[in-house]
Design a protein around this motif. Structure first.
Motif, PDB file in Angstrom:
ATOM      1  N   MET A   1      66.452 -12.113 -19.371  1.00  0.00           N
ATOM      2  CA  MET A   1      67.165 -10.848 -19.478  1.00  0.00           C
ATOM      3  C   MET A   1      66.246  -9.778 -20.041  1.00  0.00           C
ATOM      4  N   ASN A   2      65.353 -10.234 -20.902  1.00  0.00           N
ATOM      5  CA  ASN A   2      64.546  -9.257 -21.624  1.00  0.00           C
ATOM      6  C   ASN A   2      63.078  -9.604 -21.442  1.00  0.00           C
ATOM      7  N   PRO A   3      62.505  -9.246 -20.297  1.00  0.00           N
ATOM      8  CA  PRO A   3      61.181  -9.755 -19.959  1.00  0.00           C
ATOM      9  C   PRO A   3      60.098  -9.355 -20.962  1.00  0.00           C
ATOM     10  N   SER A   4      60.053  -8.129 -21.348  1.00  0.00           N
ATOM     11  CA  SER A   4      58.992  -7.713 -22.271  1.00  0.00           C
ATOM     12  C   SER A   4      59.600  -6.774 -23.298  1.00  0.00           C
ATOM     13  N   PRO A   5      59.987  -7.320 -24.437  1.00  0.00           N
ATOM     14  CA  PRO A   5      60.776  -6.539 -25.401  1.00  0.00           C
ATOM     15  C   PRO A   5      60.047  -5.346 -25.989  1.00  0.00           C
ATOM     16  N   TRP A   6      58.721  -5.351 -25.897  1.00  0.00           N
ATOM     17  CA  TRP A   6      58.010  -4.225 -26.497  1.00  0.00           C
ATOM     18  C   TRP A   6      57.973  -3.010 -25.563  1.00  0.00           C
ATOM     19  N   LEU A   7      58.308  -3.220 -24.282  1.00  0.00           N
ATOM     20  CA  LEU A   7      58.232  -2.097 -23.342  1.00  0.00           C
ATOM     21  C   LEU A   7      59.278  -1.034 -23.652  1.00  0.00           C
ATOM     22  N   LEU A   8      60.435  -1.469 -24.137  1.00  0.00           N
ATOM     23  CA  LEU A   8      61.470  -0.481 -24.418  1.00  0.00           C
ATOM     24  C   LEU A   8      61.123   0.399 -25.612  1.00  0.00           C
ATOM     25  N   PRO A   9      60.700  -0.190 -26.741  1.00  0.00           N
ATOM     26  CA  PRO A   9      60.256   0.694 -27.823  1.00  0.00           C
ATOM     27  C   PRO A   9      59.102   1.594 -27.388  1.00  0.00           C
ATOM     28  N   ALA A  10      58.272   1.096 -26.490  1.00  0.00           N
ATOM     29  CA  ALA A  10      57.140   1.913 -26.052  1.00  0.00           C
ATOM     30  C   ALA A  10      57.602   3.186 -25.362  1.00  0.00           C
ATOM     31  N   LEU A  11      58.789   3.155 -24.798  1.00  0.00           N
ATOM     32  CA  LEU A  11      59.259   4.316 -24.031  1.00  0.00           C
ATOM     33  C   LEU A  11      59.344   5.576 -24.889  1.00  0.00           C
ATOM     34  N   PRO A  12      60.029   5.552 -26.036  1.00  0.00           N
ATOM     35  CA  PRO A  12      59.961   6.746 -26.890  1.00  0.00           C
ATOM     36  C   PRO A  12      58.667   6.832 -27.687  1.00  0.00           C
ATOM     37  N   VAL A  13      58.082   5.668 -27.995  1.00  0.00           N
ATOM     38  CA  VAL A  13      56.929   5.685 -28.913  1.00  0.00           C
ATOM     39  C   VAL A  13      55.689   6.248 -28.228  1.00  0.00           C
ATOM     40  N   LEU A  14      55.506   5.915 -26.963  1.00  0.00           N
ATOM     41  CA  LEU A  14      54.280   6.368 -26.275  1.00  0.00           C
ATOM     42  C   LEU A  14      54.140   7.896 -26.298  1.00  0.00           C
ATOM     43  N   PRO A  15      55.141   8.621 -25.796  1.00  0.00           N
ATOM     44  CA  PRO A  15      54.959  10.086 -25.865  1.00  0.00           C
ATOM     45  C   PRO A  15      54.904  10.607 -27.290  1.00  0.00           C
ATOM     46  N   ALA A  16      55.701  10.004 -28.183  1.00  0.00           N
ATOM     47  CA  ALA A  16      55.729  10.523 -29.550  1.00  0.00           C
ATOM     48  C   ALA A  16      54.385  10.324 -30.233  1.00  0.00           C
ATOM     49  N   VAL A  17      53.808   9.130 -30.068  1.00  0.00           N
ATOM     50  CA  VAL A  17      52.529   8.865 -30.734  1.00  0.00           C
ATOM     51  C   VAL A  17      51.419   9.689 -30.103  1.00  0.00           C
ATOM     52  N   THR A  18      51.430   9.780 -28.759  1.00  0.00           N
ATOM     53  CA  THR A  18      50.413  10.616 -28.116  1.00  0.00           C
ATOM     54  C   THR A  18      50.523  12.049 -28.608  1.00  0.00           C
ATOM     55  N   GLY A  19      51.761  12.519 -28.702  1.00  0.00           N
ATOM     56  CA  GLY A  19      51.968  13.873 -29.198  1.00  0.00           C
ATOM     57  C   GLY A  19      51.473  14.027 -30.623  1.00  0.00           C
ATOM     58  N   GLY A  20      51.785  13.035 -31.444  1.00  0.00           N
ATOM     59  CA  GLY A  20      51.347  13.099 -32.832  1.00  0.00           C
ATOM     60  C   GLY A  20      49.832  13.116 -32.934  1.00  0.00           C
ATOM     61  N   LEU A  21      49.175  12.302 -32.103  1.00  0.00           N
ATOM     62  CA  LEU A  21      47.715  12.268 -32.137  1.00  0.00           C
ATOM     63  C   LEU A  21      47.132  13.601 -31.672  1.00  0.00           C
ATOM     64  N   LEU A  22      47.762  14.177 -30.655  1.00  0.00           N
ATOM     65  CA  LEU A  22      47.275  15.487 -30.201  1.00  0.00           C
ATOM     66  C   LEU A  22      47.365  16.495 -31.337  1.00  0.00           C
ATOM     67  N   LEU A  23      48.474  16.442 -32.071  1.00  0.00           N
ATOM     68  CA  LEU A  23      48.632  17.391 -33.177  1.00  0.00           C
ATOM     69  C   LEU A  23      47.592  17.146 -34.267  1.00  0.00           C
ATOM     70  N   LEU A  24      47.342  15.870 -34.530  1.00  0.00           N
ATOM     71  CA  LEU A  24      46.409  15.541 -35.609  1.00  0.00           C
ATOM     72  C   LEU A  24      44.970  15.866 -35.230  1.00  0.00           C
ATOM     73  N   LEU A  25      44.613  15.480 -33.999  1.00  0.00           N
ATOM     74  CA  LEU A  25      43.205  15.563 -33.608  1.00  0.00           C
ATOM     75  C   LEU A  25      42.889  16.814 -32.813  1.00  0.00           C
ATOM     76  N   GLY A  26      43.910  17.610 -32.568  1.00  0.00           N
ATOM     77  CA  GLY A  26      43.715  18.785 -31.722  1.00  0.00           C
ATOM     78  C   GLY A  26      42.608  19.681 -32.224  1.00  0.00           C
ATOM     79  N   ARG A  27      42.527  19.829 -33.543  1.00  0.00           N
ATOM     80  CA  ARG A  27      41.516  20.729 -34.080  1.00  0.00           C
ATOM     81  C   ARG A  27      40.113  20.168 -33.902  1.00  0.00           C
ATOM     82  N   ALA A  28      40.038  18.856 -34.037  1.00  0.00           N
ATOM     83  CA  ALA A  28      38.725  18.250 -33.854  1.00  0.00           C
ATOM     84  C   ALA A  28      38.247  18.472 -32.421  1.00  0.00           C
TER      85      ALA A  28
END
Lengths: 685, 502
Positions: A1-28
């Motif tokens: 029923m639940n082939p890869s349980p980490w894929l679902l958390p990745a759905l909100p986490v991927l854009p959020a973390v990428t966004g956070g990294l862009l904000l953090l490292l944007g100046r660099a």
């Protein structure tokens, strides 16, 4: 029923973390060579959005569930608690409190929609805005919305919900040099947060009603099964939060303020994210609304009245983005009303179709705004002909928004209307549909009428053009879900198995009415515009005229009301309390300290002049006594006896004086004597 | 091990007394000592082990004043360990922050190290007299920090702080003596007082002189309330904060205020459960008033530091409210949630307010002012400072994803769930007002057009960022994945609810 349980958390986490990294490292990144670095944030953002869409599609197909529990369950396994309402079957309210992430049918639709619209908007933005801050915030925004629609419990929902609000503040105030835009962001955030308090309240009420926090599987009837007062409190809190987020009356004004941000922000915030969250929540908890009875009616009428009144507001606007903003409130009114009349399938269909239409319209408006530098309706003449791709796409969106057959909103709106049983409610919603036709036609006429070409207008980049046909296709064709056969399947998908396709009669009626109103509006506008163009370049007629027009143009004074009734009194109270704090509370403490110091000084004085003097007085008194003792021998005993007698006589007169026969004086004397005794005791002990 | 954790900073302070020690060396000794201390605390945390079902770890019990049965008794549990960890971290970061530009660095470092020992000792103390000694020594230490390194009208503010909180501590001592006398045999030991003796204790207090129990609760409550502080005994706080050095403010707000709320959770609730339940409504009212009053007064402030000081009144009000709810008769799960939220809030407020006060220190360092109206548009020339401030402000207003939300969500849900629906609903308004005032502050100082002093403000230096960023990173970590903290707190919260319910 639940082939890869980490894929679902990745759905909100991927854009959020990428966004956070862009904000953090944007100046660099900014310090890297300009040619290389300029496109990096946009490239990263688009890539992340593509991956997110892939994850969303995967989640929609596999329907995973991941038990993420943010807060620990109490009493180890959660069953040992001595709750009040845990009797009965599936009535524990756990459906609200501890489920983790879940993708069911409705969520599946939402995640794909959010990810797809997010991708389109980010592709568009790649052509214009390049800072890491912008793209980072947009990805964070998408991530928060994805969390909101996959949350299976109130904690996770609230997280996505509020982060989305905060990011919208940052996006609306993106051009932070301008105080007005920053203030707009604050107004939007504070208004939605005021409503968000309802969600916090609902969580508390759900816990109070359920008596336990953690638990097993989601209850089949979830919060609808809570015991009576709590069920109603939960429903009330959720309704307030949803009305605020979806900019329904009386909260609508924040959406007007939200226009201060860049156009891609509006395109996302007004379509698939933010405002959509409120409607989504109401559709999701529709059984709870129905169970209380009053909440369903309240929601239905709030939605219908918003659809009608904000439709009129839209018609009165002179700026394209303000017109579209008001129309967003109005269109969301249909979805909110759908939750009230138990038309979940219809509401969800309307939500998706509107997301496509409105993101398309805002992107087109944004393209013109950045290319022509204006969004005033009367200056947009010729815009459609100057940029035909944009113009055609906008045309498709506007016609769909008008509810003209055979485009999407015509069908989806009717799936809601078909579920309305109350004649009054039906009339209001039908009239709101006519207003939609009028304001859409007004916008369409404004951009397609002939106008002067602008020499300084820039060309649009391919990035800006690319998403428009895609969205136009969806805006045109999504109505297909409303066809008989398809609609029943759609209903099963979003968890509304009783959904019935709209009747042909209703479809014909509303389609014909929309077409008529649109045609009338266009002809009225073009005629007046033509006559006016001959003489002066005066405004395209604002349809509602006079004081009523001004009232509607100002969004019915809703923000003024909020300022006068809430903001100013609170600020005045704050000022008064601050003065009270300084001048009364703090001053009292200081005065008390000063009083203590005075007391201490007095005591010190007493010490010097009283006790110390007393000590010195002893030898003096001894000398005096010696002198007195010596005296009798000099004056003789006779003199002493006479002196004693005289003294006794004087004492007798003195002693008679306090004997006034008045009791209160006796009391006073006693008090004085006691005080003196106490002082003497304290000093001499 | 706990003894080393507590007294290592004091030993380092003694080391600083060595003659001919340069300023830089003093700074590095300070950092090294606090870093070693933090490492020991982390090791302690790791050794504490998950799933421990209550009870104290790293316990030490020595004779101290046997004639009154007061001993050197220390230990940690899920209530004190998070606070000890937060305290160590905050002191380390204050050391990093103060690496440059400090007058009389040796004395400053020694004073902070002394304060660290005192604070750690207080959170570990399991004896009322020991607790009281640390409580008063902290007041003394902070007095010298303000008077020696503060600015503005520092002598007056320091004296006010000292006298006010010292007076409060006398009330506390009175209460402790009451507890001592009520226990049979008389003792100051907290574990004995809360354990098997307590049933007798409350019985004694109720059958003894009439209302003796209530009087003891009043004395203890007043003493702790001044420290927390709650309205209306909070007026020492803004003055002390405005004139204290930034690191001192961070410690004062981050650690010293927790002594009050920690005392409520460790002493008042478990030792006087019957009285606590009887007067829970009064505690809840005080909590709600502090929440709303603190937020509203903060909204009207023009001085950034005073503003943050008043938000502390607001944030500590939530803790008092939650502990009050622990004395209600509502669902057990809800009460545990409220207490867990209260402990989380103690940690979270330490991190967030510590960061905010260090940020005000940066403004003071550059421009010599905390006046919001004289700044503006700082985002242009100090983007890192602005970003850090924005995160700290949103953390303080309880944005999900940061620790404030985890704490406050538990408190609201727990308080409403325990039956205090109206109190919960009213206190919810606090997070709205807090949002308004922090956005307003952000707007006035950091966004919009430039102000009078904007030109003087340069961006964060490396050591400043190194001091502030870990606080926010930890707040984020708690906000996103709080279980490592909450699972530690949960048994302690459960134990407090158990004790309160006897």
């Amino acid at each position: 029923m639940n082939p890869s349980p980490w894929l679902l958390p990745a759905l909100p986490v991927l854009p959020a973390v990428t966004g956070g990294l862009l904000l953090l490292l944007g100046r660099a990144a900014r310090r890297a060579p300009a040619g290389v670095a300029a496109g990096v944030p946009a490239g990263v953002a688009v890539t992340a959005a593509v991956l997110t869409l892939a994850l969303a599609v995967h989640a929609a197909v596999t329907r995973p569930a991941t038990p993420v529990r943010l807060l620990p369950g109490t009493g180890s396994s959660g069953t040992g608690s001595s709750g009040t309402g845990s009797s009965g079957t599936g009535l524990t309210g756990d459906g609200l409190l501890a489920n983790g992430l879940v993708v069911d049918g409705l969520s599946a639709v939402m995640v794909v929609m959010v990810a797809a619209v997010g991708l389109c908007v980010l592709v568009f933005a790649a052509g214009e805005l390049r800072t890491a801050r912008f793209h980072g915030l947009m990805l964070l925004f998408v991530g928060a919305m994805l969390l909101t629609v996959t949350a299976g419990d109130l904690v996770l929902l609230l997280m996505g919900w509020e982060v989305m609000g905060a990011v919208s503040y940052a996006l609306i105030g993106y051009w932070w040099h301008d105080p007005a835009r920053v203030r707009s962001g604050a107004v939007a955030f504070l208004t939605t947060r005021a409503a968000d308090l309802g969600l916090y309240f609902a969580a508390g009420a759900a816990l109070a009603g359920a008596g336990s926090w953690a638990g097993g599987a989601p209850a089949p009837d979830g919060p609808a099964g809570l015991p009576a007062p709590w069920r109603d409190l939960v429903a009330g809190g959720l309704v307030v939060a949803a009305l605020g987020k979806s900019a329904q009356l009386p909260f609508s004004f924040w959406l007007s303020r939200a226009m201060a941000g860049p156009s891609p922000v509006s395109a996302l915030l007004h379509s698939a994210a933010m405002v959509a969250a409120g409607a989504y929540l109401l559709l999701r908890v529709q059984p709870l609304l129905a169970a209380t009875g009053w909440a369903a009616d309240l929601v239905a009428w709030a939605g219908a009245l918003t659809a009608l009144l904000l439709g009129a507001v839209a018609l009165a606007q002179r700026e394209l983005k303000q017109l579209l903003a008001a129309s967003t409130c109005a269109q969301l009114g249909f979805m909110v009303a759908a939750a009230g009349v138990a038309a979940v399938a219809g509401g969800a269909a309307q939500l998706v179709a509107h997301a496509a239409v409105k993101s398309l319209l805002f992107l087109a408006a944004g393209a013109w705004l950045s290319a022509l530098g204006t969004e005033t309706l009367r200056r947009l003449g010729g815009a459609g002909r100057r940029y035909p791709v944009v113009g055609l796409a906008f045309g498709v969106g506007a016609v769909a928004l008008a509810g003209v057959p055979p485009l999407s909103l015509w069908v989806t709106k009717d799936t809601i209307l078909g579920a309305v049983r109350e004649p009054g409610l039906y009339a209001v919603l039908f009239a709101a549909g006519l207003l939609a036709a009028a304001y859409s036609a007004k916008a369409l006429a404004a951009v397609w009428r002939p106008g002067p070409g602008r020499a300084d207008a820039r060309e649009l980049t391919p990035w800006e053009r690319a998403p428009l046909p895609v969205l136009a296709l969806a805006a045109a064709g999504f109505g297909a879900v409303g066809l008989p056969g398809a609609f029943e399947a759609w209903g099963r998908l979003v968890g509304d198995p009783h959904a019935a396709a709209p009747s042909w009669g209703g479809l014909l009626l509303s389609g014909a009415a929309a077409l008529t109103v649109s045609a009338l509006t266009v002809s009225a506008l073009t005629m007046s515009a033509a006559t006016i163009l001959v003489r002066t370049p005066a405004p395209v007629t604002p349809l509602p005229v006079g004081a009523a027009g001004a009232f509607l143009r100002e969004w019915m004074g809703l923000e003024r009301m909020a300022v006068v009734l809430v903001a100013r009194p609170v600020l005045a109270l704050a000022g008064a309390l601050a003065r009270f704090d300084d001048r009364v509370l703090d001053a009292a403490v200081t005065a008390a300290a000063r009083a203590v110091r005075t007391l201490a000084r007095t005591a010190a004085g007493l010490d010097d002049r009283g006790i110390d003097a007393g000590v010195e007085a002893v030898p003096r008194a001894g000398l005096a006594a010696a002198r007195i003792v010596r005296a009798p021998f000099e004056t003789g005993l006779d003199g002493l006896v006479r002196a004693v007698a005289a003294a006794a006589g004087r004492l007798g007169t003195l002693a008679r004086r306090p004997q006034t026969g008045q009791v209160h004086l006796y009391f006073a004397q006693a008090a004085v004597a006691l005080t003196l005794l106490a002082v003497a005791f304290a000093l001499l002990r | 091990m706990l003894a080393i954790v507590i007294f290592l900073p004091l030993a380092a302070a003694a080391l600083l007394a060595l003659p001919r020690l340069g300023a830089r060396a003093a700074g590095w000794i300070w950092i090294a000592a606090t870093a070693a201390d933090l490492a020991l605390v982390v090791a302690m945390w790791a050794g504490y082990g998950p799933g421990r079902a209550g009870g104290f770890a790293y316990e030490t019990r020595l004779r101290w004043i046997p004639s009154v049965r007061a001993g050197y008794h220390v230990g940690v549990d899920g209530l004190s360990l998070p606070l000890i960890a937060m305290t160590s971290l905050l002191f380390l970061l204050c050391a990093v922050y103060s690496l440059r530009r400090t007058r009389r660095p040796r004395a400053y470092a020694a004073l902070f190290l002394f304060l660290q020992t005192v604070c750690l000792g207080l959170f570990a103390a399991l004896d009322l007299l020991l607790f009281f000694v640390f409580f008063d020594l902290a007041i003394v230490g902070m007095y010298f920090v303000i008077v020696g390194w503060g600015h503005g009208d520092r002598a007056r503010s320091a004296l006010k702080f000292f006298l006010y909180t010292f007076l409060g501590s006398l009330a506390l001592l009175l209460g402790f003596i009451g507890l001592y006398l009520a226990a049979e045999p008389h003792t100051f030991d907290m574990v004995d007082l809360t354990a098997d003796l307590t049933a007798d204790l409350t019985a004694d207090l109720t059958v003894g002189p009439p209302r003796a129990g209530a009087a003891v609760l009043l004395a203890v409550g007043v003493g702790l309330a001044v420290k927390t502080p709650v309205v209306p005994v909070h007026t020492w706080l803004p003055a002390a904060h405005t004139d204290a050095p930034a690191a001192g403010s961070a410690i004062l707000a981050g650690v010293l205020l927790k002594m009050g709320t920690y005392g409520f959770a460790r002493i008042a609730v478990p030792m006087l459960p019957e009285q606590w339940r009887a007067y829970a409504w009064a505690v809840i009212v005080i909590g709600v008033v502090s929440v709303l009053y603190g937020a509203l007064v903060a909204l009207a402030q023009e001085n950034f530091k005073r503003l943050i000081a008043y938000t502390s009144v607001n944030h500590m009000g939530y803790i008092v409210l939650a502990l009050g709810a622990a004395g209600l008769s509502g669902g057990r799960a809800a009460r545990e949630l409220a207490v867990s939220g209260a402990v989380t809030q103690m940690v979270s407020h330490g991190l967030i307010t510590g960061a905010l006060f260090l940020i005000t220190g940066v403004l003071w360092d550059r421009a010599g002012s905390h006046d919001l109206g004289r700044f503006g548009g700082l985002a242009g020339q100090a983007p890192v400072l602005t970003g850090v401030t924005a995160v700290a402000a949103f953390a303080s207003l309880g944005l999900p994803g940061l620790s404030g939300f985890i704490a406050e969500f538990q408190i609201f849900t727990g308080v409403i769930g325990a039956g205090a629906v109206v109190a919960g609903a009213l206190s919810l308004l606090g997070i709205l007002i807090t949002a308004a005032l922090l956005l307003r502050a952000l707007h006035r100082a950091f966004l919009g057009g430039p102000g009078e002093l904007t030109g003087r403000v340069t961006d964060l230096r490396a050591h400043e960022l190194a001091a502030i960023a870990p606080l926010l990173a930890l707040s984020l970590a708690i906000g996103v994945a709080p279980r490592w903290l909450l699972d530690l707190i949960a048994p302690a919260a459960s134990a407090i609810v158990n004790l309160a319910g006897r």
